[in-house]
Each structure stands twice: as C-alpha cells, then as structure tokens.
Design a protein around this motif. Structure first.
Motif, short mmCIF file in Angstrom:
data_model
loop_
_atom_site.label_atom_id
_atom_site.label_comp_id
_atom_site.label_asym_id
_atom_site.label_seq_id
_atom_site.Cartn_x
_atom_site.Cartn_y
_atom_site.Cartn_z
N PHE A 18 0.83 -1.20 0.00
CA PHE A 18 0.00 0.00 0.00
C PHE A 18 0.86 1.25 0.00
CE2 PHE A 18 -0.07 -2.00 4.20
CZ PHE A 18 0.54 -1.03 4.97
N TYR A 23 1.45 6.64 4.06
CA TYR A 23 1.10 6.31 5.45
C TYR A 23 2.37 6.25 6.30
CZ TYR A 23 -3.46 5.06 3.66
OH TYR A 23 -4.69 5.10 3.07
N PHE A 46 3.70 9.82 7.32
CA PHE A 46 3.07 10.40 8.51
C PHE A 46 3.59 9.73 9.77
CE2 PHE A 46 0.08 11.94 5.38
CZ PHE A 46 -0.12 13.22 5.85
N ALA A 47 3.76 8.43 9.70
CA ALA A 47 4.25 7.71 10.88
C ALA A 47 5.64 8.18 11.26
CB ALA A 47 4.24 6.21 10.61
N VAL A 92 7.06 11.20 10.60
CA VAL A 92 7.02 12.55 11.18
C VAL A 92 6.45 12.47 12.59
CG1 VAL A 92 6.21 14.90 10.85
CG2 VAL A 92 6.70 13.48 8.88
N PHE A 93 5.49 11.57 12.78
CA PHE A 93 4.90 11.39 14.11
C PHE A 93 5.96 10.97 15.12
CE2 PHE A 93 3.35 8.09 17.06
CZ PHE A 93 2.59 8.89 17.89
N PHE A 102 8.02 13.89 16.38
CA PHE A 102 7.37 14.82 17.30
C PHE A 102 6.93 14.14 18.59
CE2 PHE A 102 7.39 17.44 13.63
CZ PHE A 102 7.58 18.69 14.18
N ASP A 103 6.65 12.85 18.51
CA ASP A 103 6.25 12.16 19.73
C ASP A 103 7.42 12.08 20.70
OD1 ASP A 103 3.97 11.10 20.91
OD2 ASP A 103 4.76 9.07 20.73
N TRP A 163 7.23 19.57 5.44
CA TRP A 163 6.13 20.29 4.79
C TRP A 163 6.52 20.62 3.35
CZ3 TRP A 163 3.06 24.17 8.21
CH2 TRP A 163 1.98 24.69 7.50
N LEU A 182 9.93 20.18 10.74
CA LEU A 182 8.53 20.23 10.28
C LEU A 182 8.44 20.98 8.97
CD1 LEU A 182 5.50 19.70 10.95
CD2 LEU A 182 5.45 21.94 12.01
N LEU A 199 3.67 15.92 4.10
CA LEU A 199 2.39 16.11 4.78
C LEU A 199 1.24 16.26 3.79
CD1 LEU A 199 3.56 18.66 7.50
CD2 LEU A 199 3.51 16.19 7.63
N GLU A 200 1.53 15.98 2.50
CA GLU A 200 0.47 16.07 1.50
C GLU A 200 -0.21 14.71 1.36
OE1 GLU A 200 -0.50 18.80 0.10
OE2 GLU A 200 1.12 19.98 0.99
N TRP A 201 -1.49 14.72 1.20
CA TRP A 201 -2.19 13.44 1.09
C TRP A 201 -2.23 12.95 -0.35
CZ3 TRP A 201 -3.20 9.82 4.31
CH2 TRP A 201 -4.07 8.81 3.95
N GLU A 208 9.78 14.17 20.77
CA GLU A 208 9.96 15.54 21.24
C GLU A 208 9.08 15.81 22.46
OE1 GLU A 208 8.55 18.50 18.62
OE2 GLU A 208 9.29 20.14 19.84
#
Lengths: 138, 372
Positions: free
Chosen positions: A76, A80, A83-84, A86-87, A90-91, A130, A126, A135-137, A93
C-alpha cells in the motif's frame, strides 16, 4: 480518631521512600488485569450464548456484493509511512518536553531559551517535511 | 485546605479494627475502586449511547427510543444484549488471532485510562505522579489495535479504514500532547489531583479554561479526532469505506469496538473536565459556603456533602461535553482526509507549539497567575 487516622497513613509514606519509583503501580497492575478481563469475559459469554450457523458463503470477504478480486494483503501507499515517521519525531519531542514542563518553575529563563532552541530545531524539521510534501495526502 | 474524606484509610482502618492484618485489608481494598470504576465506565457508556440517540432524535425532530423502559433508557442495554446473542462472523481469509486481538487492544487501554480520573481529593484509583502522561501513552496503543483489525480482516475497505484511523490518531496525538503539556507546566505536576487543586480556590474563575483559551480548543478538536467523532469520523466514512476497519466485524467483536469508542468519548470528556473545567470543583468556592453557614470545613456532614458534590460536578461537566460532542455531530459536516491531515499537521501542531511557548513565557512574566 484523628490519631489513628495518622498511624495508618504513616506507613505508606515510609514505603514510598523505599520503592520510590513503583509506588501506586500495584494499582496499575490490578487495573490491567480487571480491564483485560472485560473483553475476555465478553467474548467468552458471547461464545457460550450465540448460535452457530453459516456456511462458507457467509464467510466470504465483503466487497459490495461482488466476488472479491484478490486479497488485501498487498503493497500500500508509502504516504502512510511518511506520517508515521514525522509522528515519531514529534512524539519523542513531547516525551523530552514533559520533564521540562513539570520542572519549569524551578528552571527559569535559561530553560525557556533552551527549549526555544530545541523546538526551533524541530520546527525546521517540520518545515522541511512540509516543503518536501511529506504532509500532503494526494 | 482540608484533606477531605479518604475512603481507603477508613476502609482499611475498619478492617484492621476487626482484627485483619494491614496487608490483607489493603489487598481487599485494591480491587474495590477498580471494579467500581469499570462498572461506572460501562454504565457511563450506556448513558452516553442513550443520550446520543435522544439528542440526535431531538436534533432531527424525531422522538428516538421510547419503548424500552421510561423514555427508552433501557434501549442501550437491549442493544448490548442483542450483540451478545449475535452470530459470530470471521471471514474465511482473515487472520483469526489478529482479528480478535484488534478490538481487545482498542478497548483495554481506554478502560485502563480510568485509573487516573479523579472524582475528589481522594476519589481516584491511584494518584500516580506521572498521572496524565499515562493517558497520553495509553492512547497511543489504540492505533495499533485499529491497524491490526484493518489488516487482519483481509478486506480492502478494512485495510484503508485501518490505515486512515491510524494516520488520524497519530496526527492528532501530538497537538493533544502539547495542549496537555501547557497544563502540566501551569500545574508543575502531571498528577491529575494536583492539576485540579491548582485550579481550586477561585471557583469558576480559577479554571484553566480562562488561562488556556487556545489550549482548550486544541484539546477539544484533537480529542474529537482521537475519538473518531464527527466531523472526524473518516475511518468509518460510510459513503467511501462502508464501515472502515469495522466492515468485517460482527457480534461481540464489533461490540468491543463500539464500547471502546464510547468509553473513549466519556474518558476524553472526563479528562477535559479535569484539565480545563476544574474537575470536581464547584463553580463557587465551597469554603465561602461553610464560612457563610458558620461551620468548620472539618464537619463530617459537610465533608460527605463536598465529596458527593465533587463526584456529581465531575460527571455533570463531562456529560455537558458529551452533549456538545453529540450536537457537533449534527451541525458540522465531515471533513475530507486531506483536510483532516492538513488541519492536524499544518494548523493545530504549529498553534499548539506557539501556545506552549506562550504559556512558558507568560509563566516567566506572571508567575502567580500561571501556577508559580
């Protein structure tokens, strides 16, 4: 009455010093067992009570009434994972910032400037993500 | 500050007076608040489901459930019983273990989070020093369960729904964590008890809502997204994905997802009430009442009254928020997946960062107003 009130509550305080890190976690363990029992009991109760019917047709995968074309365990889209990723940045952080926030009243201006630098570095990350379109879908 | 009534101390004292050793008395005590909390959570879900159906009906000028019990209050119980008796369905191509583990992983962490919800000074299962952080960390387990459920179903809708759900929860977890961080900074503690006590003393004016006007909006939006409530119920957007990761689920496994999502809503509302609406505090400081009545705050009947009022206030505040969430469901249209992620990453995250730094700066400038 007040005296005995004290003599019961003194002991936990002494315990607190000995096993400083794990005070209160026996409740966590107990609650984990009770919370874990909820789905197990629910599934077991339903297993005892529900009817057993249905043939192979009923167990086919739903695909809006069509015969399913191929399985779903395929490759897939990579977005996805973006995003994971980048998460995770920040998590981690936020985990670093929690002790800083709790002790902030004792740290003062220097800690504020330090956190400012720390967050500035992550804001660069970030902005990079960006601009790169992570961060674009679409 | 009075310490209020402490049920644990009195319970253990009664048992030790009866001749039991202290350890045994404590072991008898430990499961009591937990069982009570789990039962409370389940009853809370039943009330929420009923409230949601009634408010939704009122919003659409229908009557809603009315036959099961007075005003249909027993309808959610009937639904639950129906789900227990439902036939079990597992797709032939699904992975049975992951298929079962998915809903369990979703429902256990949300129940476990009730560990730190305080209903009064001593009315909490355990006052951990990491308090609210437990909730943040437990909340990050649920996406794994969602992914698991979506993947194990071996269905395209489920897979997409599961991936979307995971992407959505991790995107909104960071603004949520930053909003909580600002509160932790003002309270100098992560313990939920300390967070509420820091808001005490000035009645409604002391609540964090006034000091964190941006933070509470961020928290509310992020909490709605975490609960997959409209306008953020994309994982189950029925026009696109049938029922998302729940497509293949039936019977009790589906009921677990259902239970999990409603417990999560109640839990988020309770935590919102604790963080921003003063938890168990009454809108008018109760010490003024006791001064006015001329009784000491240590009077036993007053303490019992304060404790019961605290529980009622917490629940009232939480259900007010549940009510707002239900109303929002019928007022706001669903957002698109790209809009959802843009809102999370490109708006809420920067705003939450600025809010955190602003709180830190204000705390340096006005230490008294921001918790010293």
């Amino acid at each position: 009455m007040n005296k005995c009130y004290d003599c019961v509550s003194v002991q936990p305080v002494e315990q607190e010093k000995q096993v400083f890190h794990l005070v209160g976690y026996e409740y966590f363990l107990g609650f984990l067992i009770i919370a874990g029992a909820v789905p197990v009991l629910a599934l077991a109760a339903s297993k005892l009570l529900r009817p057993r019917t249905g043939g192979p047709e009923r167990r086919t995968t739903y695909e809006s009434g069509m015969e399913p074309i191929g399985g779903a365990w395929i490759q897939f889209n990579i977005r996805y994972y973006m995003f994971a990723l980048v998460f995770v940045v920040f998590d981690v952080e936020t985990v670093f910032l929690y002790p800083w926030a709790v002790a902030f009243n004792q740290l003062g201006l220097l800690a504020f400037i330090e956190a400012l630098i720390f967050i500035a570095i992550l804001v660069v990350a970030l902005v990079y993500a960006w601009r790169k379109g992570a961060l674009e879908w679409s | 500050m009075t310490s209020g009534i402490d049920l644990q101390v009195s319970f253990i004292k009664t048992l030790t007076d009866m001749g039991l050793p202290q350890g045994a008395a404590k072991a008898l005590w430990i499961p009591l608040p937990m069982t009570l909390m789990v039962i409370g959570a389940v009853v809370g879900v039943l009330v929420t489901v009923w409230l949601e159906r009634k408010v939704s009906a009122a919003a659409q000028q229908r009557i809603g459930p009315e036959y099961a019990g007075p005003l249909g209050v027993l309808q959610p119980v009937a639904d639950g019983v129906k789900l227990v008796f439902k036939e079990d369905m597992v797709p032939a191509k699904a992975d049975l273990w992951l298929f079962t583990l998915g809903p369990i992983l979703v429902v256990v962490p949300v129940i476990l989070s009730f560990l730190i919800i305080p209903f009064g000074q001593n009315m909490v299962v355990t006052d951990l020093n990491v308090g609210i952080f437990i909730w943040i960390s437990l909340a990050s387990i649920a996406p794994i369960g969602l992914l698991m459920a979506g993947y194990a179903s071996n269905n395209k809708y489920s897979l997409l729904g599961g991936l979307r759900a995971a992407a959505q929860s991790i995107s909104y977890e960071i603004p949520l964590a930053f909003a909580v961080l600002a509160i932790a900074m003002m309270s100098n503690s992560l313990s939920t008890i300390d967070i509420v006590e820091q808001q005490a003393g000035y009645g409604i004016l002391g609540w964090n809502v006034w000091r964190q006007p941006v933070g509470f909006l961020i928290f509310w939006i992020a909490a709605l997204a975490e609960c997959e409530r409209l306008p953020f119920d994309l994982p189950e957007a029925e026009e696109e994905l049938v029922a998302g990761y729940q497509t293949e689920y039936a019977g009790m496994r589906f009921a677990l997802f259902y239970l999990g999502s409603y417990i999560n809503l109640v839990l988020s509302s309770l935590i919102f009430a604790v963080l921003y609406l003063g938890g168990w505090e009454f809108p008018i400081p109760l010490s003024q009442f006791s001064d006015w009545l001329g009784v000491s705050q240590d009077t036993s009947w007053l303490q019992v009254l304060t404790a019961s009022l605290g529980i009622i206030m917490t629940i009232l505040k939480a259900y007010f928020l549940v009510f707002i969430a239900v109303l929002l469901r019928w007022t706001v249209p669903r957002v698109r997946i790209d809009q959802l992620l843009n809102l999370g990453w490109k708006f809420l995250l920067p705003v939450a960062l600025v809010n955190l730094l602003l709180t830190a700066a204000l705390k340096l400038a006005f230490p008294f107003a921001f918790g010293g």
